[in-house]
Design a protein around this motif. Sequence first.
Motif, PDB file in Angstrom:
ATOM      1  N   THR A  88      15.979  23.671  22.374  1.00  0.00           N
ATOM      2  CA  THR A  88      15.646  24.381  21.135  1.00  0.00           C
ATOM      3  C   THR A  88      14.165  24.242  20.811  1.00  0.00           C
ATOM      4  N   ARG A  89      13.574  23.117  21.145  1.00  0.00           N
ATOM      5  CA  ARG A  89      12.133  22.948  20.918  1.00  0.00           C
ATOM      6  C   ARG A  89      11.345  23.920  21.791  1.00  0.00           C
ATOM      7  N   ASN A  90      11.768  24.102  23.028  1.00  0.00           N
ATOM      8  CA  ASN A  90      11.095  25.039  23.924  1.00  0.00           C
ATOM      9  C   ASN A  90      11.285  26.479  23.466  1.00  0.00           C
ATOM     10  N   GLN A  91      12.470  26.794  22.961  1.00  0.00           N
ATOM     11  CA  GLN A  91      12.709  28.141  22.458  1.00  0.00           C
ATOM     12  C   GLN A  91      11.797  28.440  21.279  1.00  0.00           C
ATOM     13  N   LEU A  92      11.644  27.467  20.401  1.00  0.00           N
ATOM     14  CA  LEU A  92      10.762  27.649  19.252  1.00  0.00           C
ATOM     15  C   LEU A  92       9.318  27.821  19.713  1.00  0.00           C
ATOM     16  N   LYS A  93       8.881  26.992  20.661  1.00  0.00           N
ATOM     17  CA  LYS A  93       7.513  27.079  21.161  1.00  0.00           C
ATOM     18  C   LYS A  93       7.235  28.452  21.770  1.00  0.00           C
ATOM     19  N   ASN A  94       8.165  28.944  22.593  1.00  0.00           N
ATOM     20  CA  ASN A  94       7.979  30.249  23.214  1.00  0.00           C
ATOM     21  C   ASN A  94       7.872  31.351  22.165  1.00  0.00           C
ATOM     22  N   MET A  95       8.754  31.319  21.174  1.00  0.00           N
ATOM     23  CA  MET A  95       8.747  32.344  20.143  1.00  0.00           C
ATOM     24  C   MET A  95       7.433  32.341  19.363  1.00  0.00           C
ATOM     25  N   LEU A  96       6.999  31.167  18.906  1.00  0.00           N
ATOM     26  CA  LEU A  96       5.784  31.079  18.101  1.00  0.00           C
ATOM     27  C   LEU A  96       4.543  31.475  18.896  1.00  0.00           C
ATOM     28  N   CYS A  97       4.462  31.022  20.146  1.00  0.00           N
ATOM     29  CA  CYS A  97       3.268  31.305  20.943  1.00  0.00           C
ATOM     30  C   CYS A  97       3.207  32.765  21.388  1.00  0.00           C
ATOM     31  N   GLU A  98       4.340  33.349  21.719  1.00  0.00           N
ATOM     32  CA  GLU A  98       4.339  34.769  22.076  1.00  0.00           C
ATOM     33  C   GLU A  98       3.883  35.617  20.900  1.00  0.00           C
ATOM     34  N   LYS A  99       4.379  35.326  19.721  1.00  0.00           N
ATOM     35  CA  LYS A  99       3.985  36.097  18.546  1.00  0.00           C
ATOM     36  C   LYS A  99       2.500  35.914  18.245  1.00  0.00           C
TER      37      LYS A  99
ATOM     38  N   TRP B 130       3.949  24.850  15.953  1.00  0.00           N
ATOM     39  CA  TRP B 130       5.177  24.345  16.583  1.00  0.00           C
ATOM     40  C   TRP B 130       5.373  22.861  16.248  1.00  0.00           C
ATOM     41  N   THR B 131       4.320  22.059  16.395  1.00  0.00           N
ATOM     42  CA  THR B 131       4.409  20.632  16.103  1.00  0.00           C
ATOM     43  C   THR B 131       4.801  20.397  14.648  1.00  0.00           C
ATOM     44  N   SER B 132       4.168  21.144  13.752  1.00  0.00           N
ATOM     45  CA  SER B 132       4.459  20.992  12.329  1.00  0.00           C
ATOM     46  C   SER B 132       5.903  21.356  12.012  1.00  0.00           C
ATOM     47  N   THR B 133       6.397  22.424  12.617  1.00  0.00           N
ATOM     48  CA  THR B 133       7.774  22.870  12.356  1.00  0.00           C
ATOM     49  C   THR B 133       8.780  21.863  12.886  1.00  0.00           C
ATOM     50  N   VAL B 134       8.553  21.356  14.094  1.00  0.00           N
ATOM     51  CA  VAL B 134       9.467  20.381  14.693  1.00  0.00           C
ATOM     52  C   VAL B 134       9.498  19.097  13.868  1.00  0.00           C
ATOM     53  N   GLN B 135       8.337  18.660  13.432  1.00  0.00           N
ATOM     54  CA  GLN B 135       8.277  17.431  12.642  1.00  0.00           C
ATOM     55  C   GLN B 135       8.921  17.612  11.271  1.00  0.00           C
ATOM     56  N   GLY B 136       8.754  18.799  10.682  1.00  0.00           N
ATOM     57  CA  GLY B 136       9.286  19.039   9.351  1.00  0.00           C
ATOM     58  C   GLY B 136      10.768  19.352   9.322  1.00  0.00           C
ATOM     59  N   GLN B 137      11.314  19.808  10.458  1.00  0.00           N
ATOM     60  CA  GLN B 137      12.724  20.178  10.517  1.00  0.00           C
ATOM     61  C   GLN B 137      13.364  19.570  11.765  1.00  0.00           C
ATOM     62  N   GLY B 138      13.228  18.278  11.873  1.00  0.00           N
ATOM     63  CA  GLY B 138      13.701  17.576  13.067  1.00  0.00           C
ATOM     64  C   GLY B 138      15.170  17.778  13.354  1.00  0.00           C
ATOM     65  N   ASP B 139      15.996  17.980  12.297  1.00  0.00           N
ATOM     66  CA  ASP B 139      17.428  18.146  12.514  1.00  0.00           C
ATOM     67  C   ASP B 139      17.755  19.424  13.263  1.00  0.00           C
ATOM     68  N   LEU B 140      16.869  20.413  13.176  1.00  0.00           N
ATOM     69  CA  LEU B 140      17.105  21.688  13.862  1.00  0.00           C
ATOM     70  C   LEU B 140      16.634  21.662  15.317  1.00  0.00           C
ATOM     71  N   PHE B 141      15.796  20.686  15.656  1.00  0.00           N
ATOM     72  CA  PHE B 141      15.179  20.679  16.981  1.00  0.00           C
ATOM     73  C   PHE B 141      15.360  19.332  17.669  1.00  0.00           C
ATOM     74  N   ALA B 142      16.571  18.822  17.611  1.00  0.00           N
ATOM     75  CA  ALA B 142      16.874  17.540  18.236  1.00  0.00           C
ATOM     76  C   ALA B 142      16.930  17.654  19.754  1.00  0.00           C
ATOM     77  N   HIS B 143      17.137  18.851  20.274  1.00  0.00           N
ATOM     78  CA  HIS B 143      17.282  19.056  21.717  1.00  0.00           C
ATOM     79  C   HIS B 143      16.043  19.728  22.296  1.00  0.00           C
ATOM     80  N   GLU B 144      15.699  19.358  23.493  1.00  0.00           N
ATOM     81  CA  GLU B 144      14.502  19.901  24.150  1.00  0.00           C
ATOM     82  C   GLU B 144      14.583  21.413  24.305  1.00  0.00           C
TER      83      GLU B 144
ATOM     84  N   SER C 143      25.398  21.100  23.117  1.00  0.00           N
ATOM     85  CA  SER C 143      24.611  21.830  24.105  1.00  0.00           C
ATOM     86  C   SER C 143      23.213  22.134  23.615  1.00  0.00           C
ATOM     87  N   GLY C 144      22.975  21.915  22.280  1.00  0.00           N
ATOM     88  CA  GLY C 144      21.651  22.222  21.735  1.00  0.00           C
ATOM     89  C   GLY C 144      21.506  23.667  21.345  1.00  0.00           C
TER      90      GLY C 144
END
Length: 332
Positions: free
Chosen positions: A150-161, A134-148, A82-83
């Motif tokens: 989780t990538r969106n959740q990470l983007k929202n968290m980083l940008c809100e902060k 966000w781009t750097s984190t996704v590229q460096g830890q691709g195994d954690l962000f294989a699903h769209e 389910s991601g």
Amino acid sequence: MFRKRYVILGAWIGCFLVGYFTWKIFHTGTFFLGKQTQDASLEDLDFTVYVGDYLITHQDIEWEYNFYLKQLNAAPSQEGGSGEAQPPQKPIFELYNKIMADLIERKLLYQFIASDQQFNINEPSRFMHCLEQWTSTVQGQGDLFAHEKTRNQLKNMLCEKDILDQYMKERIAGNIKLTEPELKEYYQSHKSEFHEPARVTIRQIVLASESEAKKVRARVNTSNFESIARELSISPEAKEGGRLGPFAKSDMPSVFDVAFEMAPGEIQGILKSTYGFHIIMLERKFPKADLGFEAAKGRIQDILRKKREDEEYKKWVEMALNTIPIKSSRAL
């Protein structure tokens, strides 16, 4: 990083659950009503919270919880088909509660600043830094962000902060002005706190091996120490004749503590450290001294600015709480 310390949310009393719910999270870090943390189970985490128009579910908190755990522990991804990351069998409830409090606070303040006409939250340039992160984190830890998702959740968290951090700097910290009289007043009432610790200036010669150090130690003296340091020392300050300092005891590795017991002109060695084999000569001692106002001024500004920022931040949170409703599915 966006600061979330010193937040007092107990002042808000609103609809049938919000007041106590909010106070309990932010003042105690405890969400599990009617149970001690150690007795809580995963069933206790099943709830929803509305922060204004934004719905927070336990899955949202669970995702951030697992994300932080993976960063801290460098654990392999536990994401399923389910991601969504699955919680560990024995959750760390204190961490879970802190992440939940942070998420509620973040959503609260993010919605609040969207209505500030003097801060254009829709300006694309405001999102450049967080998107790069966000781009750097996704590229460096691709195994954690294989699903769209989780990538969106990470983007929202980083940008809100990042947006909240910008707001804090521009609209809150940026408006703080400190006057000379208040700086002097603080200095006079805290004079004993401003002093320079005992310090020393030394010269050192660092060699790669003990055998080399023994040969140099046998021929070095106060008159040739500087020239030998320039010629043979492998440390970066060799070009300065091995000169280091002035520094306090706590500023340097413990191998240099001996300098504080030496007399000017005295040579000590051979001292071993992870950097090599040291021969040191004490040049000068500086006794502990009280700082005058001008010398202490910069430190006082930092102290008072931090204090004022904390005060203004609390006011910001209180305004947001009085503007945006919070509702929870968890009854008191």
